[in-house]
Design a protein around this motif. Sequence first.
Motif, PDB file in Angstrom:
ATOM      1  N   ALA A  11       0.814  -1.214   0.000  1.00 56.94           N
ATOM      2  CA  ALA A  11       0.000   0.000   0.000  1.00 56.94           C
ATOM      3  C   ALA A  11       0.848   1.265   0.000  1.00 56.94           C
ATOM      4  CB  ALA A  11      -0.937   0.001   1.209  1.00 56.94           C
ATOM      5  N   GLY A  12       2.169   1.111   0.063  1.00 56.18           N
ATOM      6  CA  GLY A  12       3.056   2.265  -0.010  1.00 56.18           C
ATOM      7  C   GLY A  12       3.340   2.951   1.308  1.00 56.18           C
ATOM      8  N   PHE A  13       3.020   2.287   2.441  1.00 50.61           N
ATOM      9  CA  PHE A  13       3.226   2.904   3.750  1.00 50.61           C
ATOM     10  C   PHE A  13       4.628   2.691   4.316  1.00 50.61           C
ATOM     11  CE2 PHE A  13      -1.502   2.668   4.076  1.00 50.61           C
ATOM     12  CZ  PHE A  13      -1.714   4.021   4.279  1.00 50.61           C
ATOM     13  N   ILE A  14       5.253   1.574   3.990  1.00 46.84           N
ATOM     14  CA  ILE A  14       6.556   1.262   4.553  1.00 46.84           C
ATOM     15  C   ILE A  14       7.469   0.681   3.477  1.00 46.84           C
ATOM     16  CG2 ILE A  14       5.579   0.737   6.837  1.00 46.84           C
ATOM     17  CD1 ILE A  14       6.145  -2.291   6.113  1.00 46.84           C
ATOM     18  N   SER A  15       8.752   0.667   3.780  1.00 51.01           N
ATOM     19  CA  SER A  15       9.704  -0.155   3.036  1.00 51.01           C
ATOM     20  C   SER A  15      10.275  -1.156   4.024  1.00 51.01           C
ATOM     21  CB  SER A  15      10.811   0.700   2.408  1.00 51.01           C
ATOM     22  OG  SER A  15      11.499   1.432   3.398  1.00 51.01           O
ATOM     23  N   TRP A  16      10.549  -2.350   3.540  1.00 51.43           N
ATOM     24  CA  TRP A  16      10.899  -3.429   4.461  1.00 51.43           C
ATOM     25  C   TRP A  16      11.635  -4.525   3.715  1.00 51.43           C
ATOM     26  CZ3 TRP A  16       7.997  -8.284   4.383  1.00 51.43           C
ATOM     27  CH2 TRP A  16       8.398  -9.182   5.390  1.00 51.43           C
ATOM     28  N   GLU A  17      12.769  -4.887   4.254  1.00 50.94           N
ATOM     29  CA  GLU A  17      13.527  -6.029   3.743  1.00 50.94           C
ATOM     30  C   GLU A  17      13.587  -7.076   4.853  1.00 50.94           C
ATOM     31  OE1 GLU A  17      14.733  -6.727   0.851  1.00 50.94           O
ATOM     32  OE2 GLU A  17      14.323  -4.821  -0.156  1.00 50.94           O
ATOM     33  N   GLU A  18      13.024  -8.231   4.594  1.00 46.76           N
ATOM     34  CA  GLU A  18      12.920  -9.251   5.640  1.00 46.76           C
ATOM     35  C   GLU A  18      14.279  -9.615   6.212  1.00 46.76           C
ATOM     36  OE1 GLU A  18      10.674 -13.516   6.464  1.00 46.76           O
ATOM     37  OE2 GLU A  18      10.720 -12.651   4.450  1.00 46.76           O
ATOM     38  N   ASN A  19      15.290  -9.666   5.385  1.00 47.37           N
ATOM     39  CA  ASN A  19      16.623 -10.051   5.866  1.00 47.37           C
ATOM     40  C   ASN A  19      17.242  -9.007   6.783  1.00 47.37           C
ATOM     41  OD1 ASN A  19      16.484 -12.415   4.376  1.00 47.37           O
ATOM     42  ND2 ASN A  19      17.478 -11.524   2.577  1.00 47.37           N
ATOM     43  N   ASP A  20      16.846  -7.739   6.602  1.00 45.17           N
ATOM     44  CA  ASP A  20      17.388  -6.674   7.449  1.00 45.17           C
ATOM     45  C   ASP A  20      16.756  -6.647   8.836  1.00 45.17           C
ATOM     46  OD1 ASP A  20      18.934  -5.960   5.330  1.00 45.17           O
ATOM     47  OD2 ASP A  20      17.665  -4.292   4.695  1.00 45.17           O
ATOM     48  N   GLY A  21      15.523  -7.129   8.926  1.00 48.36           N
ATOM     49  CA  GLY A  21      14.820  -7.124  10.207  1.00 48.36           C
ATOM     50  C   GLY A  21      14.434  -5.736  10.676  1.00 48.36           C
ATOM     51  N   VAL A  22      14.297  -4.784   9.710  1.00 49.49           N
ATOM     52  CA  VAL A  22      13.991  -3.397  10.065  1.00 49.49           C
ATOM     53  C   VAL A  22      12.854  -2.890   9.181  1.00 49.49           C
ATOM     54  CG1 VAL A  22      14.872  -1.033  10.050  1.00 49.49           C
ATOM     55  CG2 VAL A  22      16.295  -2.866  10.925  1.00 49.49           C
ATOM     56  N   VAL A  23      11.947  -2.115   9.781  1.00 51.12           N
ATOM     57  CA  VAL A  23      10.841  -1.499   9.048  1.00 51.12           C
ATOM     58  C   VAL A  23      11.067   0.004   9.003  1.00 51.12           C
ATOM     59  CG1 VAL A  23       8.354  -1.129   8.959  1.00 51.12           C
ATOM     60  CG2 VAL A  23       9.252  -3.270   9.867  1.00 51.12           C
ATOM     61  N   GLN A  24      10.910   0.584   7.826  1.00 53.93           N
ATOM     62  CA  GLN A  24      11.087   2.027   7.667  1.00 53.93           C
ATOM     63  C   GLN A  24       9.821   2.625   7.073  1.00 53.93           C
ATOM     64  OE1 GLN A  24      14.538   3.182   5.456  1.00 53.93           O
ATOM     65  NE2 GLN A  24      14.216   5.374   5.777  1.00 53.93           N
ATOM     66  N   ILE A  25       9.353   3.722   7.657  1.00 53.51           N
ATOM     67  CA  ILE A  25       8.134   4.347   7.162  1.00 53.51           C
ATOM     68  C   ILE A  25       8.416   5.015   5.824  1.00 53.51           C
ATOM     69  CG2 ILE A  25       8.344   6.674   8.154  1.00 53.51           C
ATOM     70  CD1 ILE A  25       5.371   6.117   9.189  1.00 53.51           C
ATOM     71  N   ALA A  26       7.444   4.989   4.923  1.00 52.97           N
ATOM     72  CA  ALA A  26       7.607   5.580   3.595  1.00 52.97           C
ATOM     73  C   ALA A  26       7.002   6.982   3.567  1.00 52.97           C
ATOM     74  CB  ALA A  26       6.951   4.673   2.555  1.00 52.97           C
ATOM     75  N   THR A  27       6.934   7.564   2.385  1.00 50.40           N
ATOM     76  CA  THR A  27       6.455   8.947   2.256  1.00 50.40           C
ATOM     77  C   THR A  27       5.038   8.996   1.691  1.00 50.40           C
ATOM     78  OG1 THR A  27       7.520   9.085   0.083  1.00 50.40           O
ATOM     79  CG2 THR A  27       8.754   9.917   1.984  1.00 50.40           C
ATOM     80  N   HIS A  28       4.202   8.086   2.112  1.00 51.88           N
ATOM     81  CA  HIS A  28       2.801   8.095   1.682  1.00 51.88           C
ATOM     82  C   HIS A  28       2.135   9.394   2.154  1.00 51.88           C
ATOM     83  CE1 HIS A  28      -1.345   6.923   1.108  1.00 51.88           C
ATOM     84  NE2 HIS A  28      -0.984   5.765   0.597  1.00 51.88           N
ATOM     85  N   PRO A  29       1.434  10.110   1.257  1.00 52.99           N
ATOM     86  CA  PRO A  29       0.846  11.403   1.641  1.00 52.99           C
ATOM     87  C   PRO A  29      -0.163  11.314   2.781  1.00 52.99           C
ATOM     88  CG  PRO A  29       0.023  10.679  -0.503  1.00 52.99           C
ATOM     89  CD  PRO A  29       1.175   9.779  -0.157  1.00 52.99           C
ATOM     90  N   ALA A  30      -0.779  10.162   2.965  1.00 55.65           N
ATOM     91  CA  ALA A  30      -1.750  10.021   4.056  1.00 55.65           C
ATOM     92  C   ALA A  30      -1.106  10.284   5.406  1.00 55.65           C
ATOM     93  CB  ALA A  30      -2.355   8.620   4.030  1.00 55.65           C
ATOM     94  N   LEU A  31       0.162   9.933   5.525  1.00 60.15           N
ATOM     95  CA  LEU A  31       0.828  10.030   6.822  1.00 60.15           C
ATOM     96  C   LEU A  31       1.073  11.474   7.250  1.00 60.15           C
ATOM     97  CD1 LEU A  31       3.367   7.118   6.284  1.00 60.15           C
ATOM     98  CD2 LEU A  31       1.276   7.072   7.656  1.00 60.15           C
TER      99      LEU A  31
END
Length: 252
Positions: free
Chosen positions: A77-97
């Motif tokens: 949905a464009g809210f986050i970027s996430w790489e399973e191997n990194d184990g880290v979640v980063q918020i994206a620049t979705h305008p809703a936020l």
Amino acid sequence: MAESDTCLRNPTLECIASRHRRECLLALNRWGSTLPVKQLAAYLAAAERGTSSLGTTEIEAMQMQLSHVHLPALEAAGFISWEENDGVVQIATHPALDDPRFERLLKINADDVDAILSALSHEYRRITLTVLEAEQTKSRTELAHEIRHRLPVTVRRELPSAEEIGLLLYHVHLPSLDEINVINFDPATGDVSYIDHPVLERVFTIIFERDDSAVEKLDGFLNGLADSYQEASRGTNSKADWPHFWNDPYYG
């Protein structure tokens, strides 16, 4: 009879029709734009259990849910970027936020909020509910014509006729809305009436309430919502028309 739902579904509302996903976004806003998946899992598990005293099993189970269900949905949905191997979640620049009204949607706390947001994620049901909220009672046939009339011409050309929309209402959408107690639908007569529902009314209040700070942001999720709504509803004597940028994948 085939219905192409791509232009009728709202990916943003579909995504946040899950308490865990809403809590993920709130946690990222509260604690920082980047969080370890394990920390996010511990927070969600504690919120679900109502206690911070959790064992490894509970946290790992929630981490599994995040990795296989919720984080992929949030990323799609464009809210986050996430790489399973990194184990880290980063918020994206979705305008809703950037829109405070969207945060208010995320913070609604009620047992049936998931069902309400899920219902509103489809254009036919959104139009049905806003028509009925204003006019209280309609026939299935009247609703079908309202729905087709209120869709943009570019979308309308690709959709079923009003008669076919009426069949979809009868077999799919009206029973779904009746089941979550926001309408009464009588299949025998075709009459549909609105039921005051506190969560639905709260969502409507948030969506239709003008927020000048958000309106000033050209890329805001609900930017210009009040103006678009007033323009769409001109001459209809109801607040039935939702701005059609809700179907735009970028704007949610």
